[in-house]
Design a protein around this motif. Structure first.
Motif, PDB file in Angstrom:
ATOM      1  N   GLN A  43       0.766  -1.095  -0.034  1.00 41.97           N
ATOM      2  CA  GLN A  43      -0.239  -0.167   0.006  1.00 41.97           C
ATOM      3  C   GLN A  43       0.783   1.141   0.056  1.00 41.97           C
ATOM      4  OE1 GLN A  43      -3.804   0.021   2.328  1.00 41.97           O
ATOM      5  NE2 GLN A  43      -2.722  -2.062   3.425  1.00 41.97           N
ATOM      6  N   ARG A  44       1.895   1.121   0.603  1.00 41.14           N
ATOM      7  CA  ARG A  44       2.908   2.393   0.737  1.00 41.14           C
ATOM      8  C   ARG A  44       3.688   2.651  -0.732  1.00 41.14           C
ATOM      9  NH1 ARG A  44       4.509   0.101   5.642  1.00 41.14           N
ATOM     10  NH2 ARG A  44       6.542  -0.630   4.809  1.00 41.14           N
ATOM     11  N   ILE A  45       3.899   1.502  -1.521  1.00 34.49           N
ATOM     12  CA  ILE A  45       4.385   1.446  -2.675  1.00 34.49           C
ATOM     13  C   ILE A  45       3.346   2.315  -3.883  1.00 34.49           C
ATOM     14  CG2 ILE A  45       5.161   0.045  -4.779  1.00 34.49           C
ATOM     15  CD1 ILE A  45       6.414  -1.667  -2.562  1.00 34.49           C
ATOM     16  N   ALA A  46       2.248   1.445  -3.357  1.00 33.96           N
ATOM     17  CA  ALA A  46       1.146   2.015  -4.374  1.00 33.96           C
ATOM     18  C   ALA A  46       0.802   3.482  -4.058  1.00 33.96           C
ATOM     19  CB  ALA A  46      -0.116   1.199  -4.168  1.00 33.96           C
ATOM     20  N   GLY A  47       1.090   4.022  -2.989  1.00 36.71           N
ATOM     21  CA  GLY A  47       0.816   5.532  -2.605  1.00 36.71           C
ATOM     22  C   GLY A  47       1.988   6.126  -3.119  1.00 36.71           C
ATOM     23  N   GLY A  48       3.073   5.653  -3.531  1.00 33.69           N
ATOM     24  CA  GLY A  48       4.035   6.371  -4.363  1.00 33.69           C
ATOM     25  C   GLY A  48       5.263   6.287  -3.586  1.00 33.69           C
ATOM     26  N   GLU A  49       5.579   5.522  -2.518  1.00 32.02           N
ATOM     27  CA  GLU A  49       6.889   5.312  -1.790  1.00 32.02           C
ATOM     28  C   GLU A  49       7.547   4.125  -2.614  1.00 32.02           C
ATOM     29  OE1 GLU A  49       8.122   4.139   2.519  1.00 32.02           O
ATOM     30  OE2 GLU A  49       6.658   5.532   2.361  1.00 32.02           O
ATOM     31  N   TRP A  50       8.000   4.240  -3.785  1.00 32.39           N
ATOM     32  CA  TRP A  50       8.764   3.534  -4.554  1.00 32.39           C
ATOM     33  C   TRP A  50      10.002   3.122  -4.265  1.00 32.39           C
ATOM     34  CZ3 TRP A  50       5.922   0.478  -7.796  1.00 32.39           C
ATOM     35  CH2 TRP A  50       4.710   0.756  -8.244  1.00 32.39           C
ATOM     36  N   ILE A  51      10.794   4.122  -3.700  1.00 31.48           N
ATOM     37  CA  ILE A  51      12.328   3.740  -3.357  1.00 31.48           C
ATOM     38  C   ILE A  51      12.379   3.370  -1.809  1.00 31.48           C
ATOM     39  CG2 ILE A  51      14.488   4.915  -3.077  1.00 31.48           C
ATOM     40  CD1 ILE A  51      13.849   4.750  -6.091  1.00 31.48           C
ATOM     41  N   GLY A  52      11.660   4.005  -0.932  1.00 31.08           N
ATOM     42  CA  GLY A  52      11.686   3.520   0.250  1.00 31.08           C
ATOM     43  C   GLY A  52      12.831   4.419   1.189  1.00 31.08           C
ATOM     44  N   ARG A  53      12.751   3.979   2.420  1.00 30.34           N
ATOM     45  CA  ARG A  53      13.705   4.947   3.354  1.00 30.34           C
ATOM     46  C   ARG A  53      14.888   3.912   3.961  1.00 30.34           C
ATOM     47  NH1 ARG A  53       8.934   7.575   6.345  1.00 30.34           N
ATOM     48  NH2 ARG A  53       8.166   5.386   6.000  1.00 30.34           N
ATOM     49  N   ASP A  54      14.543   2.731   3.930  1.00 32.55           N
ATOM     50  CA  ASP A  54      15.413   1.890   4.752  1.00 32.55           C
ATOM     51  C   ASP A  54      16.313   0.638   3.701  1.00 32.55           C
ATOM     52  OD1 ASP A  54      15.085   3.006   7.239  1.00 32.55           O
ATOM     53  OD2 ASP A  54      13.146   1.992   7.466  1.00 32.55           O
ATOM     54  N   VAL A  55      17.470   0.193   4.215  1.00 35.55           N
ATOM     55  CA  VAL A  55      17.747  -0.944   3.510  1.00 35.55           C
ATOM     56  C   VAL A  55      16.783  -1.892   3.738  1.00 35.55           C
ATOM     57  CG1 VAL A  55      19.664  -2.938   3.490  1.00 35.55           C
ATOM     58  CG2 VAL A  55      20.220  -0.343   3.985  1.00 35.55           C
ATOM     59  N   PHE A  56      16.577  -2.841   2.395  1.00 35.01           N
ATOM     60  CA  PHE A  56      15.581  -4.019   2.668  1.00 35.01           C
ATOM     61  C   PHE A  56      16.079  -4.868   3.696  1.00 35.01           C
ATOM     62  CE2 PHE A  56      14.832  -3.088  -2.136  1.00 35.01           C
ATOM     63  CZ  PHE A  56      13.857  -2.400  -1.871  1.00 35.01           C
ATOM     64  N   TYR A  57      15.005  -5.203   4.661  1.00 29.32           N
ATOM     65  CA  TYR A  57      15.001  -6.138   5.521  1.00 29.32           C
ATOM     66  C   TYR A  57      14.324  -7.533   4.942  1.00 29.32           C
ATOM     67  CZ  TYR A  57      15.727  -8.096  10.190  1.00 29.32           C
ATOM     68  OH  TYR A  57      16.069  -8.995  11.185  1.00 29.32           O
ATOM     69  N   GLN A  58      13.456  -7.169   4.159  1.00 29.21           N
ATOM     70  CA  GLN A  58      12.749  -8.643   3.880  1.00 29.21           C
ATOM     71  C   GLN A  58      12.704  -8.589   2.287  1.00 29.21           C
ATOM     72  OE1 GLN A  58       8.932  -7.995   5.684  1.00 29.21           O
ATOM     73  NE2 GLN A  58       9.031 -10.149   6.287  1.00 29.21           N
ATOM     74  N   ALA A  59      12.898  -9.693   1.590  1.00 26.59           N
ATOM     75  CA  ALA A  59      12.949  -9.791  -0.021  1.00 26.59           C
ATOM     76  C   ALA A  59      11.891  -8.730  -0.495  1.00 26.59           C
ATOM     77  CB  ALA A  59      12.834 -11.230  -0.355  1.00 26.59           C
ATOM     78  N   PRO A  60      12.343  -8.012  -1.453  1.00 26.07           N
ATOM     79  CA  PRO A  60      11.266  -6.876  -2.017  1.00 26.07           C
ATOM     80  C   PRO A  60      10.471  -7.188  -2.981  1.00 26.07           C
ATOM     81  CG  PRO A  60      13.531  -6.604  -2.694  1.00 26.07           C
ATOM     82  CD  PRO A  60      13.630  -7.682  -1.880  1.00 26.07           C
ATOM     83  N   LEU A  61      10.762  -8.255  -3.687  1.00 28.80           N
ATOM     84  CA  LEU A  61      10.043  -8.301  -5.229  1.00 28.80           C
ATOM     85  C   LEU A  61       8.580  -8.512  -4.778  1.00 28.80           C
ATOM     86  CD1 LEU A  61      10.405  -8.324  -8.182  1.00 28.80           C
ATOM     87  CD2 LEU A  61      10.617 -10.927  -8.214  1.00 28.80           C
ATOM     88  N   TYR A  62       8.250  -9.685  -4.055  1.00 27.41           N
ATOM     89  CA  TYR A  62       6.686  -9.684  -3.979  1.00 27.41           C
ATOM     90  C   TYR A  62       5.861  -8.384  -3.599  1.00 27.41           C
ATOM     91  CZ  TYR A  62       2.231 -11.773  -2.543  1.00 27.41           C
ATOM     92  OH  TYR A  62       1.067 -12.217  -2.317  1.00 27.41           O
ATOM     93  N   PRO A  63       6.434  -7.805  -2.402  1.00 23.03           N
ATOM     94  CA  PRO A  63       5.467  -6.463  -2.210  1.00 23.03           C
ATOM     95  C   PRO A  63       5.501  -5.521  -3.382  1.00 23.03           C
ATOM     96  CG  PRO A  63       7.458  -6.592  -0.860  1.00 23.03           C
ATOM     97  CD  PRO A  63       7.445  -7.934  -1.385  1.00 23.03           C
ATOM     98  N   TYR A  64       6.599  -5.428  -3.978  1.00 20.06           N
ATOM     99  CA  TYR A  64       6.489  -4.427  -5.203  1.00 20.06           C
ATOM    100  C   TYR A  64       5.415  -5.076  -6.332  1.00 20.06           C
ATOM    101  CZ  TYR A  64       9.991  -1.214  -3.879  1.00 20.06           C
ATOM    102  OH  TYR A  64      10.698   0.011  -3.245  1.00 20.06           O
ATOM    103  N   LEU A  65       5.354  -6.383  -6.406  1.00 24.04           N
ATOM    104  CA  LEU A  65       4.306  -7.106  -7.286  1.00 24.04           C
ATOM    105  C   LEU A  65       3.053  -6.686  -6.967  1.00 24.04           C
ATOM    106  CD1 LEU A  65       3.363  -8.716  -9.836  1.00 24.04           C
ATOM    107  CD2 LEU A  65       3.483 -10.621  -8.149  1.00 24.04           C
ATOM    108  N   LEU A  66       2.742  -6.850  -5.563  1.00 22.95           N
ATOM    109  CA  LEU A  66       1.361  -6.258  -4.841  1.00 22.95           C
ATOM    110  C   LEU A  66       1.252  -4.894  -5.141  1.00 22.95           C
ATOM    111  CD1 LEU A  66       1.109  -8.078  -1.452  1.00 22.95           C
ATOM    112  CD2 LEU A  66      -0.004  -8.543  -3.464  1.00 22.95           C
ATOM    113  N   GLY A  67       2.298  -4.170  -4.859  1.00 25.87           N
ATOM    114  CA  GLY A  67       2.099  -2.720  -5.043  1.00 25.87           C
ATOM    115  C   GLY A  67       1.697  -2.238  -6.372  1.00 25.87           C
TER     116      GLY A  67
END
Length: 503
Positions: A43-67
């Motif tokens: 939901q944050r990605i879909a809201g425009g937060e595509w880059i994020g603010r922290d080093v990835f702690y969890q694998a990112p591809l799936y939430p980006y697909l959801l976003g």
């Protein structure tokens, strides 16, 4: 070819029936654990937060697909599950095509039969149906593994094929970090193929384009992590905490949160950082946090080697056990609502798949020079899971590899026994001595089946954990009466389970 399309259709039908039946279950819309974390992240990605603010702690591809889905169509959990059903069905068609090519050396018809068997096995494999219906990255894990196996089966293709294989491995690394071990295996396979063909130049070019495809995916992620956090992180920064969770004096081989009762994803990074900073008395970067927990795990391994070896043995047993070790939600809880899970779960489970796969390895052993990459990928990935800790979804990427061997075993079983006179030996027990190899094979399969199906974990306790997690999620939403009902159900399943009483 009609049969890959038919396999896709069967898989999709079964998955859509499953999704349709669980739509009224409380956990369809009340998300828990990592599912909730991925949903909030998307939901944050879909809201425009595509880059994020922290080093990835969890694998990112799936939430980006959801976003991406949320950004295009809005947050519709039914739509997400339908999309995942399509992806999971595509995996079934891919593993079918891979099996058909990998085992076609015994004849195209036998290869086709192996392909049909492999595709239907994954299509009707109960845990696959279960995982494809969760808001979890497992659906992508197996899709990338199946795609990689199909590309490997076409290994005589052009350079573009090896680029695609690199891209696929990059995608897999962004959903399942320990799958990075596959990269080492694949590079070794490419080089050794070149040695066998006495064409090292071609092998070097293929390895180069494979690594180039891999870099196309992973370099931007590493650059992004460096930009937001400073430091080098190929994918995520959770190596150290995960290594410690699976390798400490209190570990039992499964997941245990660093702080008791705080296993939710929103706590994992915070607790790992807070505990490390408190111990060292200073602020730490993500790399330093990971290093702290890595040192603690290595300290346990080196100071108590016998305890660590015993723990490793337990993890190996858990890895191959029939029980699907839950993370947050158990397959048994979903089976209450899903007829496909109830019916297919009787035979489509790990405790049957592994013995069939072992038989397939025995049957195809004469062709090991062609198939050794499958053995290497299986062993390398199994070792990468045992290095940390065991969850059903962590071992799930092994399933396509095991299905390949199981399908080959099923197709060649009759010839394997009849060609060596085993049928007549069964009719005359005294003649059994003439087929000692077959008796050893049967004894091996029986021993593996007993080992894999030996009860190690309680499925009723897993249902209690699911009910407790569901109660906690409902409680957090203020739905206290519903939460209480689920806590009571948890106590009915496991009267000695403390968290249900705590809430």
């Amino acid at each position: 070819m009609w049969w890959p399309v038919a396999i896709f259709a069967v898989a999709l039908l079964v998955r859509l029936v499953h999704v349709w039946q669980i739509r009224r279950a409380p956990f369809f819309s009340v998300l828990m654990g990592d599912s909730r974390g991925y949903d909030e992240w998307a939901q944050r990605i879909a809201g425009g937060e595509w880059i994020g603010r922290d080093v990835f702690y969890q694998a990112p591809l799936y939430p980006y697909l959801l976003g991406l889905i949320y950004a295009i169509a809005g947050r519709h959990l039914l739509l997400v599950r339908i999309v995942q059903a399509v992806i999971g069905s595509a995996s079934c068609a891919l593993i079918a095509l891979a099996a058909a090519r990998l085992f076609s050396d015994a004849g195209p018809e036998r290869g086709r039969r192996a392909g049909i068997a492999a595709g239907l096995m994954l299509a009707l494999y109960a845990p696959a149906i279960f995982f494809d219906g969760l808001l979890q990255k497992s659906v992508l894990d197996v899709f990338f593994v199946c795609l990689a196996l199909w590309l490997i089966s076409r290994s005589e293709g052009t350079a573009l094929l090896y680029v695609a294989l690199g891209l696929t491995m990059g995608g897999l690394a962004l959903t399942r970090e320990n799958a990075l071990v596959f990269i080492v295996v694949i590079v070794a396979w490419i080089i050794l193929k070149g040695l066998g063909a006495e064409d090292l130049g071609l092998a070097a070019r293929r390895a180069g384009v494979f690594l180039a495809g891999l870099a196309v995916v992973l370099v931007p992620v590493a650059a992004r992590n460096n930009y937001v956090g400073g430091g080098f992180y190929i994918t995520t920064s959770q190596f150290g905490p995960n290594l410690y969770i699976g390798n400490n004096a209190s570990s039992d081989g499964t997941y245990q949160s660093l702080r008791f009762g705080r296993g939710a994803p929103e706590y994992e990074r915070q607790d790992a950082t807070d505990l490390a900073e408190r111990a060292l008395g200073k602020k730490l970067t993500p790399a330093e946090v990971s290093g702290y927990w890595t040192d603690k795990a290595l300290g346990f391994i080196t100071s108590k080697p016998s305890a660590w070896l015993a723990l490793t043995g337990r993890k190996i047993a858990l890895l191959w056990n029939a029980t699907e070790m839950l993370d947050t939600e158990s397959q048994e809880s979903y089976a209450e609502w899903s007829l496909p899970l109830r019916i297919l779960g009787l035979v489509g489970h790990f405790g049957i798949l592994v013995p069939l796969a072992v038989f397939g390895v025995i049957v195809t052993w004469p062709r090991r020079s062609r198939l050794w990459i499958l053995y290497a990928m299986t062993l390398a990935y199994a070792a990468s899971v045992v290095l940390f800790y065991v969850f059903a979804r962590y071992r799930y990427p092994l399933v396509p590899l095991l299905i390949l061997f199981a399908a080959a075993g099923l197709v060649e079983a009759r010839d394997f026994f009849v060609a060596r006179g085993f049928g007549s030996a069964v009719a005359d027990l005294k003649a059994c001595a003439t087929v000692p190899g077959h008796l050893r094979t049967l004894a091996t399969i029986v021993a593996v089946a007993v080992f894999c199906n030996w009860p190690m974990l309680s499925t009723t306790l897993m249902r209690a954990v699911t009910e407790t997690n569901l109660g906690a999620a409902l409680q957090a939403e203020g739905r206290l009466d519903e939460a209480t009902d689920h806590y009571h159900r948890a106590i009915e399943f496991a009267p000695a389970y403390p968290p249900a009483y705590n809430n």
